[in-house]
Design a protein around this motif. Structure first.
Motif, mmCIF file in Angstrom:
data_model
loop_
_atom_site.group_PDB
_atom_site.id
_atom_site.type_symbol
_atom_site.label_atom_id
_atom_site.label_comp_id
_atom_site.label_asym_id
_atom_site.label_seq_id
_atom_site.Cartn_x
_atom_site.Cartn_y
_atom_site.Cartn_z
ATOM 1 N N ALA A 174 38.724 42.910 31.826
ATOM 2 C CA ALA A 174 39.489 42.067 32.742
ATOM 3 C C ALA A 174 40.519 42.929 33.463
ATOM 4 O O ALA A 174 41.152 43.802 32.869
ATOM 5 N N ASN B 286 30.916 42.525 33.091
ATOM 6 C CA ASN B 286 31.880 42.824 34.150
ATOM 7 C C ASN B 286 32.910 41.706 34.189
ATOM 8 O O ASN B 286 32.702 40.665 34.815
ATOM 9 N N SER C 152 36.770 42.469 38.921
ATOM 10 C CA SER C 152 36.495 41.903 40.246
ATOM 11 C C SER C 152 35.519 42.740 41.067
ATOM 12 O O SER C 152 35.178 42.364 42.180
ATOM 13 N N GLY D 99 31.995 44.781 42.296
ATOM 14 C CA GLY D 99 30.619 44.335 42.434
ATOM 15 C C GLY D 99 29.714 45.413 42.957
ATOM 16 O O GLY D 99 29.543 46.466 42.345
ATOM 17 N N GLY E 15 29.872 37.703 32.963
ATOM 18 C CA GLY E 15 31.243 37.767 33.447
ATOM 19 C C GLY E 15 31.301 37.435 34.916
ATOM 20 O O GLY E 15 30.792 36.404 35.363
ATOM 21 N N ASN E 16 31.902 38.315 35.704
ATOM 22 C CA ASN E 16 32.005 38.126 37.142
ATOM 23 C C ASN E 16 30.624 38.253 37.790
ATOM 24 O O ASN E 16 29.837 39.131 37.439
ATOM 25 N N HIS E 17 30.346 37.355 38.725
ATOM 26 C CA HIS E 17 29.078 37.403 39.473
ATOM 27 C C HIS E 17 29.397 37.559 40.953
ATOM 28 O O HIS E 17 29.477 36.583 41.694
ATOM 29 N N PRO E 18 29.583 38.810 41.403
ATOM 30 C CA PRO E 18 30.021 39.047 42.780
ATOM 31 C C PRO E 18 28.891 38.837 43.772
ATOM 32 O O PRO E 18 27.714 38.783 43.416
ATOM 33 N N GLU F 182 25.056 40.434 43.810
ATOM 34 C CA GLU F 182 24.455 40.653 42.496
ATOM 35 C C GLU F 182 22.942 40.548 42.611
ATOM 36 O O GLU F 182 22.423 39.639 43.245
#
Length: 665
Positions: A395, A420, A423, A425, A449-452, A455
């Protein structure tokens, strides 16, 4: 392997006036191997025996050593100047350079601030030497920076073209104040000369410590480096004189506090860099640097290394733990541990040199956690494979998973686990250019986690928590897959996978493997059905990737054999193709459903480029109703990939392929 010397600081013990008097060189003889003694603290110059040792480097430099001889330096004593001995050993009787006496401290050779010598210990055009237990430094903090190395082993224009057998074991090199050029090193093996093509063979640097050196830590280099893949690097122009160094091994060393790179393997064939630790790398402004990397080499193997805290200074565009640089063929990076590197985990720099290229890099079973900037910097590679890697970005991280932008990297990603929580990507390189998704293919990866935006549309993507045993920890064991992890037994088959995972556990050959760097789940290959080697075999992905298109190719939801889609190719000539992983010397069957829109159109389903001659095999569809057909092929020795295709070969109509399989046996 080649070893270059490290430079030291000023203020070391000076030699007495008596020590500066060089004795008369002793004549070479075929006598029994002899031990020669050097004690730079002795009050008078002796004859080199233990009871009457030499007391200056000049005395040792004047002597011509014979096979089996030993040059022994007094422990706890410092000799100032350059040790540049003469004479060579043989395969059966190398010359040994080591210490003697009861003192706990090592014998020290300290390069002198004055003079023009470029190394504290310089082996020049001698062979069959073994160096053990020395301390080497080249301190000179006040002088103008110039080329300085701690240990430099250098050969040039040897009559037989080969410098043979060098062992550097348990040597401590520190405080080398070299300039910012890559001629200054802790330890370097260097091939010079321009008359007789020359290379090193049988070089081992092991169990040694290199600390506080400028610029590079442990490296080799050569003037015989030019080949087409190298482009115009090092002013090669149109020359083609590449001559590989062979049996180069850098093993079990610790490199720290370098101004530039940690370990660099250059112009080598099957070089091995393993079980090294490199940290606090690129600590001073000295251009672009990385932790451990290889350039202009064939079949380099970089394994079981830990690299951390590589800096990325304002003038340093790199800062990664590892780098497959330009003019490499088939480099393998496996079982490595990367963390807290400011430039990220991996750099591909195949296009970094004008006219240069790199092909076939494999990155597998590695762990990267808390790396910064980007996990992969993609700056050129013709055909790379990333599989079974584990990546953790915490994070607050802004690191991208992939930074592209040059459009010169082609890579496949299979069975990797990406956690991830930050932030970052998928982006252009340092904000420049555009991430080109079409250059990368993805199969059976986990993204949690984050899905920018951007992806990958992986047809077997999983987005659930892989359940690491201690996510965010500092040890490799913290990133094992916990009980009940959805990443267990969820991977795609990789025929060319290594024999073990990061921890040494066996991996499946037939059953589905786990994702990531660990094989946690048990398996029984004897009870598993062979798995289809084709990714997105039913064309269910909403994008064509991982298939590539040539001519008119679309995904068709109206005409298909099963599922939601089939691939439509045509009019002729048009094809959808995919590169698959295969095992050498293995028979495979490609099968699939196909049809054409009208008579007179011919559709081929087949495989090619599965042996060294570029052979091809196919089955032909000419009917207007879906039918299942097959063809068999056998891969050649050393071949690890094949290209499969659905091809509208002739006619004005269209063809459709669906549910394509490639199975062994």
């Amino acid at each position: 392997m080649l070893v270059l010397p490290a430079l030291g600081r000023a203020g070391l013990v000076a030699l007495t006036a008596a020590a500066l008097i060089a004795p008369t060189p002793q004549a070479a003889s075929a006598a029994t191997p002899t031990a020669w003694y050097l004690d730079c603290a002795a009050p008078s110059a002796g004859d080199g025996t233990q009871n009457s040792p030499w007391n200056s480097l000049a005395a040792a430099n004047a002597h011509v050593f014979q096979p089996g001889d030993q040059l022994l330096l007094k422990r706890g004593v410092t000799c100032s100047g350059t040790l540049k001995p003469q004479g060579s050993g043989t395969d059966a009787a190398p010359v040994t350079l080591a210490g003697y006496g009861s003192a706990a401290a090592r014998p020290v050779v300290a390069g002198a601030a004055s003079g023009t010598e470029k190394a504290a210990v310089h082996l020049w055009n001698v062979e069959h030497w073994e160096i053990r237990g020395l301390e080497i430094t080249f301190q000179d903090t006040g002088a103008t920076k110039r080329e300085r190395s701690g240990l430099l082993v250098e050969v040039a224009d040897l009559p037989d073209g080969v410098g043979s057998h060098y062992l550097v074991d348990d040597v401590y090199v520190h405080d080398v104040r070299g300039d910012a050029t890559k001629w200054s090193n802790g330890i370097q093996f260097r091939v010079s000369g321009t008359t007789t093509p020359t290379n090193f063979d049988d070089v081992v640097v092991q169990n040694s410590r290199i600390d506080d050196v400028d610029r590079e830590g442990l490296t080799n280099r050569t003037t015989w480096m030019c080949r087409p893949q190298y482009g115009t690097g090092d002013d090669c122009g149109t020359r083609n004189n590449w001559r590989a160094n062979t049996r180069i091994v850098f093993r079990g060393n610790t490199i720290s506090n370098t101004g530039g790179d940690g370990i660099v393997l250059r112009a080598a064939d099957h070089g091995l860099v393993e079980h090294n630790t490199a940290y606090d790398i690129a600590m001073r402004p000295m251009g672009a640097n990385a932790g451990i990397w290889t350039i202009n080499s064939d079949d380099a193997l970089i394994q079981y290394n830990e690299v951390h805290h590589v800096r990325r200074l304002p003038d340093n565009g790199d800062g990664q733990a590892f780098d497959s640089d330009y003019a490499n063929n088939r480099a393998v990076f496996q079982y490595n541990h990367s963390h807290d590197n400011e430039g990220g985990f991996m750099l591909f720099c195949g296009s970094c040199g004008s006219g240069s290229s790199t092909t076939g890099t494999v990155v597998r079973y590695n762990l990267s956690h808390h790396d910064k900037g980007r996990w992969l910097t993609a700056s050129g590679e013709n055909s790379a494979d990333f599989y079974q890697n584990t990546v953790y970005l915490p994070a607050g991280s802004t690191a991208d998973l992939v930074q592209d932008g040059y459009g010169t990297t082609k890579a496949r990603f299979t069975n990797n686990v990406f956690v991830n929580l930050g932030s970052g990507g998928f982006d252009g390189l340092d904000g420049k250019g555009t991430y080109n998704a079409a250059d990368f293919t993805w199969a059976a990866n986990t993204f949690y986690g984050n899905h920018p935006a951007g992806e990958p549309a992986d047809p077997e993507k999983k987005t659930s928590d892989p359940l690491f045993t201690n996510a965010g920890g500092t040890a490799a064991a913290d990133y094992r897959l916990g009980a009940g992890s959805p990443a267990r037994a969820a991977g795609a088959p990789i025929p060319t996978a290594g024999p073990t995972d990061y921890f040494g556990n066996a991996v499946p050959r037939t059953c589905r493997p786990d994702r990531g760097f660990q094989q946690a789940a048990g398996f029984d290959d004897g009870s598993c059905t062979p798995v289809n080697l084709v990714r997105d075999s039913g064309f269910e992905n909403t994008a064509l990737n991982p298939w590539t298109s040539y001519g008119g190719v679309t995904l068709d939801t109206a005409v298909k054999h099963g599922g939601n889609r089939a691939v439509k190719v045509g009019p002729a000539q048009a094809a959808a193709e995919q590169v698959i992983q295969v095992e050498p010397g293995t028979t495979y069957t490609i099968s699939g459903w196909g049809k054409v829109s009208a008579s007179g159109t011919e559709l081929s389903l087949g495989a090619k480029q599965y042996d060294s001659s570029g052979a091809s095999v196919r089955t032909v569809f000419t009917g207007t109703a879906f039918a299942r057909q097959s063809a068999t092929f056998t891969t050649g020795p050393g071949v690890t990939t094949a290209r499969i295709y659905c091809y509208a070969r002739t006619g004005t109509g269209y063809g459709w392929c669906d549910d394509v399989t490639v199975l062994a046996g």
